[in-house]
Design a protein around this motif. Structure first.
Motif, PDB file in Angstrom:
ATOM      1  N   MET A   4      -5.514 -12.581 -40.968  1.00  0.00           N
ATOM      2  CA  MET A   4      -4.180 -13.124 -41.069  1.00  0.00           C
ATOM      3  C   MET A   4      -3.183 -11.968 -41.028  1.00  0.00           C
ATOM      4  O   MET A   4      -3.320 -10.986 -41.730  1.00  0.00           O
ATOM      5  CB  MET A   4      -4.065 -13.892 -42.387  1.00  0.00           C
ATOM      6  CG  MET A   4      -2.832 -14.705 -42.505  1.00  0.00           C
ATOM      7  SD  MET A   4      -2.807 -15.810 -43.947  1.00  0.00           S
ATOM      8  CE  MET A   4      -4.282 -16.766 -43.676  1.00  0.00           C
ATOM      9  N   THR A   5      -2.167 -12.098 -40.212  1.00  0.00           N
ATOM     10  CA  THR A   5      -1.160 -11.060 -40.045  1.00  0.00           C
ATOM     11  C   THR A   5      -0.067 -11.201 -41.086  1.00  0.00           C
ATOM     12  O   THR A   5       0.467 -12.289 -41.287  1.00  0.00           O
ATOM     13  CB  THR A   5      -0.543 -11.133 -38.633  1.00  0.00           C
ATOM     14  OG1 THR A   5      -1.576 -11.034 -37.676  1.00  0.00           O
ATOM     15  CG2 THR A   5       0.468 -10.041 -38.429  1.00  0.00           C
ATOM     16  N   THR A   6       0.249 -10.093 -41.730  1.00  0.00           N
ATOM     17  CA  THR A   6       1.318 -10.064 -42.722  1.00  0.00           C
ATOM     18  C   THR A   6       2.512  -9.348 -42.116  1.00  0.00           C
ATOM     19  O   THR A   6       2.372  -8.250 -41.587  1.00  0.00           O
ATOM     20  CB  THR A   6       0.860  -9.313 -43.990  1.00  0.00           C
ATOM     21  OG1 THR A   6      -0.292  -9.968 -44.522  1.00  0.00           O
ATOM     22  CG2 THR A   6       1.950  -9.283 -45.037  1.00  0.00           C
ATOM     23  N   SER A   7       3.689  -9.970 -42.190  1.00  0.00           N
ATOM     24  CA  SER A   7       4.912  -9.300 -41.751  1.00  0.00           C
ATOM     25  C   SER A   7       5.776  -9.040 -42.980  1.00  0.00           C
ATOM     26  O   SER A   7       5.841  -9.869 -43.891  1.00  0.00           O
ATOM     27  CB  SER A   7       5.666 -10.156 -40.732  1.00  0.00           C
ATOM     28  OG  SER A   7       6.098 -11.359 -41.309  1.00  0.00           O
ATOM     29  N   ILE A   8       6.391  -7.875 -42.995  1.00  0.00           N
ATOM     30  CA  ILE A   8       7.231  -7.465 -44.119  1.00  0.00           C
ATOM     31  C   ILE A   8       8.623  -7.204 -43.587  1.00  0.00           C
ATOM     32  O   ILE A   8       8.796  -6.556 -42.546  1.00  0.00           O
ATOM     33  CB  ILE A   8       6.666  -6.197 -44.797  1.00  0.00           C
ATOM     34  CG1 ILE A   8       5.308  -6.524 -45.420  1.00  0.00           C
ATOM     35  CG2 ILE A   8       7.643  -5.668 -45.846  1.00  0.00           C
ATOM     36  CD1 ILE A   8       4.611  -5.328 -46.007  1.00  0.00           C
ATOM     37  N   VAL A  28      20.665  -2.805 -53.461  1.00  0.00           N
ATOM     38  CA  VAL A  28      19.605  -3.774 -53.707  1.00  0.00           C
ATOM     39  C   VAL A  28      18.658  -3.775 -52.512  1.00  0.00           C
ATOM     40  O   VAL A  28      19.080  -3.981 -51.371  1.00  0.00           O
ATOM     41  CB  VAL A  28      20.178  -5.197 -53.919  1.00  0.00           C
ATOM     42  CG1 VAL A  28      19.056  -6.222 -54.033  1.00  0.00           C
ATOM     43  CG2 VAL A  28      21.073  -5.240 -55.139  1.00  0.00           C
ATOM     44  N   LEU A  29      17.389  -3.522 -52.783  1.00  0.00           N
ATOM     45  CA  LEU A  29      16.363  -3.524 -51.736  1.00  0.00           C
ATOM     46  C   LEU A  29      15.348  -4.595 -52.097  1.00  0.00           C
ATOM     47  O   LEU A  29      14.612  -4.452 -53.071  1.00  0.00           O
ATOM     48  CB  LEU A  29      15.680  -2.163 -51.661  1.00  0.00           C
ATOM     49  CG  LEU A  29      16.610  -0.960 -51.525  1.00  0.00           C
ATOM     50  CD1 LEU A  29      15.831   0.327 -51.714  1.00  0.00           C
ATOM     51  CD2 LEU A  29      17.296  -0.977 -50.193  1.00  0.00           C
ATOM     52  N   HIS A  30      15.327  -5.658 -51.350  1.00  0.00           N
ATOM     53  CA  HIS A  30      14.448  -6.783 -51.654  1.00  0.00           C
ATOM     54  C   HIS A  30      13.644  -7.106 -50.396  1.00  0.00           C
ATOM     55  O   HIS A  30      14.184  -7.579 -49.409  1.00  0.00           O
ATOM     56  CB  HIS A  30      15.290  -7.984 -52.084  1.00  0.00           C
ATOM     57  CG  HIS A  30      14.520  -9.029 -52.806  1.00  0.00           C
ATOM     58  ND1 HIS A  30      15.114  -9.894 -53.685  1.00  0.00           N
ATOM     59  CD2 HIS A  30      13.208  -9.374 -52.795  1.00  0.00           C
ATOM     60  CE1 HIS A  30      14.210 -10.721 -54.182  1.00  0.00           C
ATOM     61  NE2 HIS A  30      13.051 -10.426 -53.640  1.00  0.00           N
ATOM     62  N   TRP A  31      12.369  -6.775 -50.453  1.00  0.00           N
ATOM     63  CA  TRP A  31      11.483  -7.048 -49.322  1.00  0.00           C
ATOM     64  C   TRP A  31      10.640  -8.280 -49.605  1.00  0.00           C
ATOM     65  O   TRP A  31      10.308  -8.570 -50.763  1.00  0.00           O
ATOM     66  CB  TRP A  31      10.531  -5.878 -49.077  1.00  0.00           C
ATOM     67  CG  TRP A  31      11.171  -4.669 -48.485  1.00  0.00           C
ATOM     68  CD1 TRP A  31      11.431  -4.447 -47.163  1.00  0.00           C
ATOM     69  CD2 TRP A  31      11.608  -3.494 -49.168  1.00  0.00           C
ATOM     70  NE1 TRP A  31      12.011  -3.207 -46.999  1.00  0.00           N
ATOM     71  CE2 TRP A  31      12.133  -2.608 -48.213  1.00  0.00           C
ATOM     72  CE3 TRP A  31      11.616  -3.113 -50.513  1.00  0.00           C
ATOM     73  CZ2 TRP A  31      12.638  -1.356 -48.538  1.00  0.00           C
ATOM     74  CZ3 TRP A  31      12.127  -1.868 -50.848  1.00  0.00           C
ATOM     75  CH2 TRP A  31      12.630  -1.002 -49.868  1.00  0.00           C
ATOM     76  N   VAL A  32      10.272  -8.979 -48.543  1.00  0.00           N
ATOM     77  CA  VAL A  32       9.342 -10.094 -48.654  1.00  0.00           C
ATOM     78  C   VAL A  32       8.209  -9.887 -47.653  1.00  0.00           C
ATOM     79  O   VAL A  32       8.384  -9.245 -46.618  1.00  0.00           O
ATOM     80  CB  VAL A  32      10.022 -11.464 -48.396  1.00  0.00           C
ATOM     81  CG1 VAL A  32      11.030 -11.778 -49.486  1.00  0.00           C
ATOM     82  CG2 VAL A  32      10.667 -11.526 -47.028  1.00  0.00           C
ATOM     83  N   ALA A  33       7.057 -10.429 -48.011  1.00  0.00           N
ATOM     84  CA  ALA A  33       5.901 -10.443 -47.108  1.00  0.00           C
ATOM     85  C   ALA A  33       5.625 -11.898 -46.772  1.00  0.00           C
ATOM     86  O   ALA A  33       5.610 -12.756 -47.661  1.00  0.00           O
ATOM     87  CB  ALA A  33       4.692  -9.796 -47.770  1.00  0.00           C
ATOM     88  N   GLU A  37       2.081 -16.086 -41.509  1.00  0.00           N
ATOM     89  CA  GLU A  37       2.247 -17.312 -40.728  1.00  0.00           C
ATOM     90  C   GLU A  37       3.460 -18.110 -41.187  1.00  0.00           C
ATOM     91  O   GLU A  37       3.410 -19.324 -41.346  1.00  0.00           O
ATOM     92  CB  GLU A  37       0.969 -18.149 -40.774  1.00  0.00           C
ATOM     93  CG  GLU A  37      -0.215 -17.425 -40.169  1.00  0.00           C
ATOM     94  CD  GLU A  37      -1.507 -18.220 -40.234  1.00  0.00           C
ATOM     95  OE1 GLU A  37      -1.493 -19.384 -40.691  1.00  0.00           O
ATOM     96  OE2 GLU A  37      -2.525 -17.664 -39.829  1.00  0.00           O
ATOM     97  N   GLY A  38       4.569 -17.399 -41.441  1.00  0.00           N
ATOM     98  CA  GLY A  38       5.814 -18.034 -41.829  1.00  0.00           C
ATOM     99  C   GLY A  38       5.896 -18.477 -43.281  1.00  0.00           C
ATOM    100  O   GLY A  38       6.889 -19.074 -43.685  1.00  0.00           O
ATOM    101  N   VAL A  39       4.871 -18.189 -44.072  1.00  0.00           N
ATOM    102  CA  VAL A  39       4.854 -18.583 -45.479  1.00  0.00           C
ATOM    103  C   VAL A  39       5.099 -17.353 -46.345  1.00  0.00           C
ATOM    104  O   VAL A  39       4.421 -16.331 -46.200  1.00  0.00           O
ATOM    105  CB  VAL A  39       3.503 -19.231 -45.855  1.00  0.00           C
ATOM    106  CG1 VAL A  39       3.445 -19.538 -47.348  1.00  0.00           C
ATOM    107  CG2 VAL A  39       3.268 -20.494 -45.036  1.00  0.00           C
ATOM    108  N   LEU A  40       6.063 -17.445 -47.242  1.00  0.00           N
ATOM    109  CA  LEU A  40       6.356 -16.360 -48.172  1.00  0.00           C
ATOM    110  C   LEU A  40       5.179 -16.169 -49.121  1.00  0.00           C
ATOM    111  O   LEU A  40       4.775 -17.109 -49.795  1.00  0.00           O
ATOM    112  CB  LEU A  40       7.619 -16.679 -48.969  1.00  0.00           C
ATOM    113  CG  LEU A  40       8.018 -15.663 -50.025  1.00  0.00           C
ATOM    114  CD1 LEU A  40       8.480 -14.380 -49.379  1.00  0.00           C
ATOM    115  CD2 LEU A  40       9.097 -16.241 -50.911  1.00  0.00           C
ATOM    116  N   VAL A  41       4.609 -14.948 -49.155  1.00  0.00           N
ATOM    117  CA  VAL A  41       3.453 -14.699 -50.016  1.00  0.00           C
ATOM    118  C   VAL A  41       3.710 -13.644 -51.081  1.00  0.00           C
ATOM    119  O   VAL A  41       2.968 -13.566 -52.062  1.00  0.00           O
ATOM    120  CB  VAL A  41       2.190 -14.328 -49.194  1.00  0.00           C
ATOM    121  CG1 VAL A  41       1.775 -15.489 -48.306  1.00  0.00           C
ATOM    122  CG2 VAL A  41       2.384 -13.062 -48.389  1.00  0.00           C
TER     123      VAL A  41
END
Length: 158
Positions: free
Chosen positions: A1-5, A52-57, A60-64
Motif C-alpha cells: 500500500m502506497t503512503t503519501s505524505i 504551524v507544520l501539520h503533515w498528514v499521511a 488510498e485517499g484515507v487519512l491514516v
C-alpha cells in the motif's frame, strides 16, 4: 500500500475538522474523545500560519496519520527550533512505518529550513521508545520532563 505524505494548508479546513472529530482514534495527547473543530476563521488562520507544520499521511485517499510541529523563535543560538507537538497514527495502522515516515518528512523539512534541533515531550514508555527508535535522545542525564498546565482565567480579576 502506497503512503503519501503532505503538509496541510489553505483549503484543508474540512480535513482539519475531520481530524478533530476522530482525535481519539489517533491517540493524540489529551484526546480520549472527539474534539470540537476550530471555527472556520480559526482553521484558516491555523492553516496559513507559517510557524504551524501539520503533515498528514494518506493511504488510498484515507487519512491514516498526522504529525504536528511548531517552529519556535529563540533569542539566541540558532534562532529557531522545532517542537514536535503531536504525532498520531490510527490504531489499525500502527507499527507499519507510517509514523517513522512522518518523522522523516519532518526532519527533511527542518534540514531544508536550517533548523538544527527538534524536541518532543514523551509522556509514556511507548512514546519514548518510538522517539528513541527515530533517533531522539534524552535531553540530559537523568532529565525528566514534567508537563505543567495553567488555565488562563476569563476574567483576570478572579
Amino acid at each position: 500500500m502506497t503512503t503519501s505524505i503532505r503538509r496541510l494548508g489553505p483549503g484543508d479546513e474540512g480535513l482539519l475538522a475531520s481530524i478533530a472529530g476522530e482525535a481519539d482514534d489517533f491517540d493524540l495527547p489529551g484526546a480520549s474523545a472527539p474534539e470540537p473543530p476550530l471555527p472556520p476563521d480559526e482553521a484558516t488562520a491555523y492553516l496559513t500560519d507559517p510557524s504551524v507544520l501539520h503533515w498528514v499521511a494518506e493511504e488510498e485517499g484515507v487519512l491514516v496519520a498526522e504529525l504536528l510541529c511548531h517552529v519556535l523563535r529563540l533569542p539566541s543560538g540558532n534562532g529557531r527550533e522545532l517542537l514536535l507537538y503531536a504525532i498520531g497514527v490510527r490504531s489499525a495502522r500502527r507499527r507499519r512505518g507510517v509514523g517513522t515516515a512522518l518523522v522523516a518528512e519532518m526532519l527533511r523539512w527542518a534540514r531544508e529550513a536550517g533548523i538544527h534541533e527538534v524536541w518532543v515531550l514523551a509522556d509514556n514508555p511507548g512514546a519514548e521508545a518510538f522517539y528513541a527508535a527515530a533517533g531522539f535522545v534524552r535531553g540530559g542525564e537523568g532529565e525528566q520532563g514534567v508537563v505543567m498546565v495553567r488555565r488562563v482565567p476569563g476574567d483576570l480579576g478572579r
